[in-house]
Design a protein around this motif. Structure first.
Motif, PDB file in Angstrom:
ATOM      1  N   ASP A  92      21.738  46.883  39.379  1.00  0.00           N
ATOM      2  CA  ASP A  92      20.939  46.714  38.162  1.00  0.00           C
ATOM      3  C   ASP A  92      21.803  46.729  36.906  1.00  0.00           C
ATOM      4  OD1 ASP A  92      21.537  49.397  38.313  1.00  0.00           O
ATOM      5  OD2 ASP A  92      19.481  50.084  38.046  1.00  0.00           O
ATOM      6  N   TRP A  93      23.130  46.888  37.053  1.00  0.00           N
ATOM      7  CA  TRP A  93      24.025  46.819  35.890  1.00  0.00           C
ATOM      8  C   TRP A  93      24.790  45.503  35.830  1.00  0.00           C
ATOM      9  CZ3 TRP A  93      24.387  50.663  39.587  1.00  0.00           C
ATOM     10  CH2 TRP A  93      25.427  50.560  40.493  1.00  0.00           C
ATOM     11  N   GLY A  94      24.383  44.517  36.687  1.00  0.00           N
ATOM     12  CA  GLY A  94      24.888  43.161  36.532  1.00  0.00           C
ATOM     13  C   GLY A  94      26.072  42.761  37.380  1.00  0.00           C
ATOM     14  N   THR A  95      26.205  43.387  38.552  1.00  0.00           N
ATOM     15  CA  THR A  95      27.270  42.980  39.469  1.00  0.00           C
ATOM     16  C   THR A  95      26.716  42.755  40.863  1.00  0.00           C
ATOM     17  OG1 THR A  95      27.867  45.238  40.152  1.00  0.00           O
ATOM     18  CG2 THR A  95      29.043  44.319  38.241  1.00  0.00           C
ATOM     19  N   GLU A  96      27.475  42.022  41.650  1.00  0.00           N
ATOM     20  CA  GLU A  96      27.306  41.995  43.100  1.00  0.00           C
ATOM     21  C   GLU A  96      28.441  42.867  43.611  1.00  0.00           C
ATOM     22  OE1 GLU A  96      27.217  38.938  46.894  1.00  0.00           O
ATOM     23  OE2 GLU A  96      28.239  38.322  45.057  1.00  0.00           O
ATOM     24  N   SER A  97      28.122  43.894  44.402  1.00  0.00           N
ATOM     25  CA  SER A  97      29.121  44.877  44.813  1.00  0.00           C
ATOM     26  C   SER A  97      29.026  45.203  46.282  1.00  0.00           C
ATOM     27  CB  SER A  97      28.934  46.192  44.041  1.00  0.00           C
ATOM     28  OG  SER A  97      29.215  46.037  42.677  1.00  0.00           O
ATOM     29  N   ALA A  98      30.170  45.578  46.839  1.00  0.00           N
ATOM     30  CA  ALA A  98      30.239  46.131  48.191  1.00  0.00           C
ATOM     31  C   ALA A  98      31.270  47.253  48.160  1.00  0.00           C
ATOM     32  CB  ALA A  98      30.640  45.064  49.203  1.00  0.00           C
ATOM     33  N   TYR A  99      30.923  48.379  48.771  1.00  0.00           N
ATOM     34  CA  TYR A  99      31.813  49.538  48.795  1.00  0.00           C
ATOM     35  C   TYR A  99      32.424  49.676  50.184  1.00  0.00           C
ATOM     36  CZ  TYR A  99      29.993  50.901  44.268  1.00  0.00           C
ATOM     37  OH  TYR A  99      29.665  50.918  42.937  1.00  0.00           O
ATOM     38  N   LEU A 100      33.749  49.818  50.202  1.00  0.00           N
ATOM     39  CA  LEU A 100      34.485  49.932  51.460  1.00  0.00           C
ATOM     40  C   LEU A 100      35.382  51.159  51.419  1.00  0.00           C
ATOM     41  CD1 LEU A 100      34.814  46.482  50.614  1.00  0.00           C
ATOM     42  CD2 LEU A 100      34.756  46.705  53.091  1.00  0.00           C
ATOM     43  N   ARG A 101      35.607  51.756  52.606  1.00  0.00           N
ATOM     44  CA  ARG A 101      36.464  52.931  52.713  1.00  0.00           C
ATOM     45  C   ARG A 101      37.683  52.591  53.553  1.00  0.00           C
ATOM     46  NH1 ARG A 101      33.609  58.041  53.649  1.00  0.00           N
ATOM     47  NH2 ARG A 101      32.463  56.853  55.180  1.00  0.00           N
ATOM     48  N   GLY A 102      38.834  53.099  53.094  1.00  0.00           N
ATOM     49  CA  GLY A 102      40.079  52.934  53.821  1.00  0.00           C
ATOM     50  C   GLY A 102      40.677  54.282  54.153  1.00  0.00           C
ATOM     51  N   PRO A 103      41.939  54.307  54.561  1.00  0.00           N
ATOM     52  CA  PRO A 103      42.590  55.553  54.949  1.00  0.00           C
ATOM     53  C   PRO A 103      42.533  56.598  53.841  1.00  0.00           C
ATOM     54  CG  PRO A 103      43.968  53.688  55.517  1.00  0.00           C
ATOM     55  CD  PRO A 103      42.822  53.158  54.690  1.00  0.00           C
ATOM     56  N   GLY A 104      42.376  57.853  54.231  1.00  0.00           N
ATOM     57  CA  GLY A 104      42.360  58.939  53.271  1.00  0.00           C
ATOM     58  C   GLY A 104      41.136  58.946  52.385  1.00  0.00           C
ATOM     59  N   ASN A 105      40.045  58.333  52.853  1.00  0.00           N
ATOM     60  CA  ASN A 105      38.799  58.279  52.098  1.00  0.00           C
ATOM     61  C   ASN A 105      38.952  57.496  50.796  1.00  0.00           C
ATOM     62  OD1 ASN A 105      36.071  58.860  52.303  1.00  0.00           O
ATOM     63  ND2 ASN A 105      36.213  60.643  50.985  1.00  0.00           N
ATOM     64  N   LEU A 106      39.871  56.536  50.767  1.00  0.00           N
ATOM     65  CA  LEU A 106      40.094  55.685  49.604  1.00  0.00           C
ATOM     66  C   LEU A 106      38.962  54.663  49.531  1.00  0.00           C
ATOM     67  CD1 LEU A 106      42.028  54.939  47.312  1.00  0.00           C
ATOM     68  CD2 LEU A 106      43.215  53.461  48.923  1.00  0.00           C
ATOM     69  N   ILE A 107      38.217  54.667  48.420  1.00  0.00           N
ATOM     70  CA  ILE A 107      37.050  53.799  48.262  1.00  0.00           C
ATOM     71  C   ILE A 107      37.384  52.651  47.310  1.00  0.00           C
ATOM     72  CG2 ILE A 107      34.614  53.677  47.592  1.00  0.00           C
ATOM     73  CD1 ILE A 107      35.144  55.548  49.978  1.00  0.00           C
ATOM     74  N   VAL A 108      37.037  51.424  47.726  1.00  0.00           N
ATOM     75  CA  VAL A 108      37.198  50.245  46.886  1.00  0.00           C
ATOM     76  C   VAL A 108      35.843  49.555  46.766  1.00  0.00           C
ATOM     77  CG1 VAL A 108      38.330  47.998  46.616  1.00  0.00           C
ATOM     78  CG2 VAL A 108      39.615  49.928  47.559  1.00  0.00           C
ATOM     79  N   ASP A 109      35.455  49.278  45.538  1.00  0.00           N
ATOM     80  CA  ASP A 109      34.256  48.493  45.252  1.00  0.00           C
ATOM     81  C   ASP A 109      34.731  47.080  44.945  1.00  0.00           C
ATOM     82  OD1 ASP A 109      31.905  47.338  44.202  1.00  0.00           O
ATOM     83  OD2 ASP A 109      32.152  48.328  42.265  1.00  0.00           O
ATOM     84  N   VAL A 110      34.437  46.137  45.836  1.00  0.00           N
ATOM     85  CA  VAL A 110      34.739  44.738  45.519  1.00  0.00           C
ATOM     86  C   VAL A 110      33.481  44.190  44.842  1.00  0.00           C
ATOM     87  CG1 VAL A 110      36.499  44.363  47.263  1.00  0.00           C
ATOM     88  CG2 VAL A 110      34.138  43.930  47.853  1.00  0.00           C
ATOM     89  N   CYS A 111      33.666  43.576  43.694  1.00  0.00           N
ATOM     90  CA  CYS A 111      32.507  43.199  42.900  1.00  0.00           C
ATOM     91  C   CYS A 111      32.794  41.964  42.064  1.00  0.00           C
ATOM     92  CB  CYS A 111      32.088  44.355  42.004  1.00  0.00           C
ATOM     93  SG  CYS A 111      33.398  44.992  40.956  1.00  0.00           S
ATOM     94  N   ARG A 112      31.712  41.410  41.541  1.00  0.00           N
ATOM     95  CA  ARG A 112      31.813  40.312  40.589  1.00  0.00           C
ATOM     96  C   ARG A 112      30.623  40.424  39.662  1.00  0.00           C
ATOM     97  NH1 ARG A 112      28.627  35.624  41.438  1.00  0.00           N
ATOM     98  NH2 ARG A 112      27.285  35.860  43.255  1.00  0.00           N
ATOM     99  N   ASP A 113      30.830  39.973  38.432  1.00  0.00           N
ATOM    100  CA  ASP A 113      29.734  39.949  37.463  1.00  0.00           C
ATOM    101  C   ASP A 113      28.767  38.830  37.828  1.00  0.00           C
ATOM    102  OD1 ASP A 113      30.654  42.068  35.816  1.00  0.00           O
ATOM    103  OD2 ASP A 113      32.079  40.709  34.860  1.00  0.00           O
ATOM    104  N   VAL A 114      27.481  39.112  37.728  1.00  0.00           N
ATOM    105  CA  VAL A 114      26.448  38.098  37.990  1.00  0.00           C
ATOM    106  C   VAL A 114      25.446  38.134  36.847  1.00  0.00           C
ATOM    107  CG1 VAL A 114      26.680  38.136  40.504  1.00  0.00           C
ATOM    108  CG2 VAL A 114      25.074  39.683  39.413  1.00  0.00           C
ATOM    109  N   PRO A 115      24.811  36.986  36.575  1.00  0.00           N
ATOM    110  CA  PRO A 115      23.788  36.986  35.512  1.00  0.00           C
ATOM    111  C   PRO A 115      22.601  37.864  35.922  1.00  0.00           C
ATOM    112  CG  PRO A 115      24.224  34.750  36.316  1.00  0.00           C
ATOM    113  CD  PRO A 115      25.003  35.697  37.169  1.00  0.00           C
ATOM    114  N   ARG A 116      22.026  38.538  34.956  1.00  0.00           N
ATOM    115  CA  ARG A 116      20.870  39.401  35.227  1.00  0.00           C
ATOM    116  C   ARG A 116      19.596  38.618  35.261  1.00  0.00           C
ATOM    117  NH1 ARG A 116      21.648  45.192  32.518  1.00  0.00           N
ATOM    118  NH2 ARG A 116      23.815  45.439  32.954  1.00  0.00           N
TER     119      ARG A 116
END
Length: 116
Positions: free
Chosen positions: A92-116
């Protein structure tokens, strides 16, 4: 001034470097047992097993990686060993996002801005 680097503590530096490079295409500039560094666009992402100053373990850090195609990036990241936690979803803040976890509980949000 801009933030140009971030240092994240991880238990297995080499595994984190390998995953971030394979999953997100970040260029590796250092890969040693206790320290790794990658370039994520203009940001240096440093990975350390130990800190120069003992402040204890850290947590709660999420790296946000803005990409052109979230779904394709998620597929590549999962194939490289990342665990998909959520998404892709439209926020609801204007992105398409996916959250992924890697070694050591490292979190990456891959995202892009999208029109609302």
């Amino acid at each position: 001034m801009a933030v140009t680097a971030i240092d994240v503590q991880v238990d297995d530096v080499s595994a984190a470097v390998a995953l971030l490079s394979a999953a997100y295409g970040w260029a590796v500039t250092a890969d040693e047992p206790g320290f790794g560094e990658l370039l994520a666009g203009d940001l240096r992402v440093m990975l350390s097993r130990d800190a120069m100053v003992d402040w204890g373990r850290t947590s709660g850090v999420i790296l946000h990686d803005y990409v052109d195609d979230v779904a394709t990036t998620v597929e590549r990241a999962v194939a490289a060993g990342a665990e998909l936690l959520m998404g892709p979803v439209r926020t609801d803040w204007g992105t398409e996002s996916a959250y992924l976890r890697g070694p050591g509980n490292l979190i990456v949000d891959v995202c892009r801005d999208v029109p609302r």
